[in-house]
Design an enzyme around this catalytic site. Structure first.
Site, PDB file in Angstrom:
ATOM      1  CB  THR A 119       3.432 -21.842  40.778  1.00  0.00           C
ATOM      2  OG1 THR A 119       4.232 -21.042  41.638  1.00  0.00           O
ATOM      3  CG2 THR A 119       2.328 -20.992  40.176  1.00  0.00           C
TER       4      THR A 119
ATOM      5  CE  LYS B 122      -1.188 -25.115  24.209  1.00  0.00           C
ATOM      6  NZ  LYS B 122      -2.656 -25.136  24.054  1.00  0.00           N
TER       7      LYS B 122
HETATM    8  O1  S5P Z   1       0.733 -26.862  19.137  1.00  0.00           O
HETATM    9  C1  S5P Z   1      -0.439 -26.715  19.468  1.00  0.00           C
HETATM   10  C2  S5P Z   1      -0.902 -27.172  20.703  1.00  0.00           C
HETATM   11  C3  S5P Z   1      -2.254 -27.052  21.013  1.00  0.00           C
HETATM   12  S1  S5P Z   1      -2.807 -27.827  22.449  1.00  0.00           S
HETATM   13  N1  S5P Z   1      -1.336 -26.135  18.613  1.00  0.00           N
HETATM   14  C4  S5P Z   1      -2.664 -25.983  18.930  1.00  0.00           C
HETATM   15  O2  S5P Z   1      -3.422 -25.467  18.094  1.00  0.00           O
HETATM   16  N2  S5P Z   1      -3.137 -26.411  20.160  1.00  0.00           N
HETATM   17  C5  S5P Z   1      -4.547 -26.228  20.550  1.00  0.00           C
HETATM   18  O3  S5P Z   1      -5.373 -26.944  19.630  1.00  0.00           O
HETATM   19  C6  S5P Z   1      -5.044 -24.782  20.542  1.00  0.00           C
HETATM   20  O4  S5P Z   1      -4.924 -24.209  21.822  1.00  0.00           O
HETATM   21  C7  S5P Z   1      -6.494 -24.902  20.118  1.00  0.00           C
HETATM   22  O5  S5P Z   1      -7.303 -25.122  21.265  1.00  0.00           O
HETATM   23  C8  S5P Z   1      -6.548 -26.191  19.283  1.00  0.00           C
HETATM   24  C9  S5P Z   1      -6.541 -25.976  17.791  1.00  0.00           C
HETATM   25  O6  S5P Z   1      -7.701 -25.321  17.349  1.00  0.00           O
HETATM   26  P1  S5P Z   1      -8.080 -25.162  15.800  1.00  0.00           P
HETATM   27  O7  S5P Z   1      -9.337 -24.375  15.832  1.00  0.00           O
HETATM   28  O8  S5P Z   1      -6.948 -24.444  15.114  1.00  0.00           O
HETATM   29  O9  S5P Z   1      -8.250 -26.568  15.252  1.00  0.00           O
END
Ligand code: S5P
Length: 279
Positions: A102, A95
């Site tokens: 940077t 992300k």
């Molecule tokens: O909108 C988002 C984008 C991402 S990449 N919502 C999310 O939850 N994620 C990622 O997906 C979050 O950083 C985590 O690694 C994963 C969801 O994890 P869970 O345990 O809730 O299924």
């Protein structure tokens, strides 16, 4: 030609110009899985145990390497070896969100050297198109692909409306490197101006916030089922974290394996229903 959502992964793989997107679509088709498991644990041995257990069931392993407390460079070598053993791609969910110069350094250098091993990574579109230029200067020569976070799964997300539309326009202007979106639905008709017809493009939609047993967590996460995500909203890859490895460190390997198998089967069935394949 049918709309992207009605085409098979194989049809899409055959004509995708980006090598990382093509490899992902081919892997999905070969292994018959649109499941990505997000392995968000803090100890490297827990991490490897989960990756080795879910490996046969996934097309893509999603990582947050910066949360591994006992990280050392050999973690990457072991992850790469598992990706070859089980035939999956790697997506470091970094992300990025800074200025071009940077993010180019964060992507290529530092402790993690993400670009050298992660086939796919992602970025917030908030800085504007320069974030893509920065990441592309590093990733394109390596055959990598970038996803833009066009929407988020969390309650109260600000990534909606015009923000999402602008994210899609930024992607359309960089189709060699931007392979799709983190989003909750297809983006094919988003951001088109009046009278503009749908361009000939294939953006992959990877969707987190997937769970079959709960509707959310206590920190704003919201879950939908594979059917809602893939059949109804037309998304391509389901990203599942705690739904597969449990709430702690995934120490019950058989339970983790069974959940990975369950999500793989549900995700694939939902895809077959969407494109109208029966077997
Ligand atoms: O909108 C988002 C984008 C991402 S990449 N919502 C999310 O939850 N994620 C990622 O997906 C979050 O950083 C985590 O690694 C994963 C969801 O994890 P869970 O345990 O809730 O299924």
């Amino acid at each position: 030609m049918a709309s992207v959502a009605k085409q098979t992964y194989a049809q899409r793989a055959a004509k995708h110009p980006n090598p990382a997107a093509k490899a992902l679509l081919e892997t999905i088709e070969r292994k018959r899985t649109n499941l990505s498991v997000s392995v968000d644990v803090t100890k490297r041995e827990d991490f490897f145990r989960i990756v080795d257990t879910v490996g046969p069931y996934v097309c893509l392993v999603k990582t947050h390497v910066d949360i591994i407390e006992d990280f050392e460079p050999s973690v990457i070598e072991r992850l790469k070896a598992l990706s070859e053993k089980h035939d999956f791609l790697i997506f470091e969910d970094r992300k990025f969100a800074d200025i071009g110069s940077t993010v180019a350094l964060q992507y290529s250098a530092g402790v993690h050297k993400i670009a050298s091993w992660s086939h796919i990574t992602n970025a917030h579109p908030v800085p504007g198109p320069s974030i893509i230029s920065g990441l592309k200067s590093v990733g394109l020569p390596l055959g990598r692909g970038l996803l833009l976070l066009a929407e988020m799964s969390t309650k109260g997300s600000l990534a909606t409306g015009l923000y999402t539309e602008e994210a899609v326009r930024m992607a359309r202007a960089n189709r060699d490197f931007v392979i799709g979106f983190i989003a909750q639905q297809r983006m094919d008709s988003v951001g088109l101006r009046k009278g503009e017809s749908s361009p000939d493009e294939d953006f992959l939609i990877l969707t987190p916030g997937v769970g079959m047993d709960t509707k959310g967590d206590s920190m704003g996460q919201q879950y939908r089922t594979p059917r809602e995500v893939v059949t109804e909203s037309g998304c391509d890859v389901i990203i599942v974290g705690r739904g597969v490895y449990g709430k702690d460190n995934g120490s019950n390997a058989e339970a983790v394996r069974a959940q990975a198998e369950r999500y793989r089967a549900e995700g694939w069935k939902a895809y077959q229903e969407r494109v109208g394949i029966h077997d």
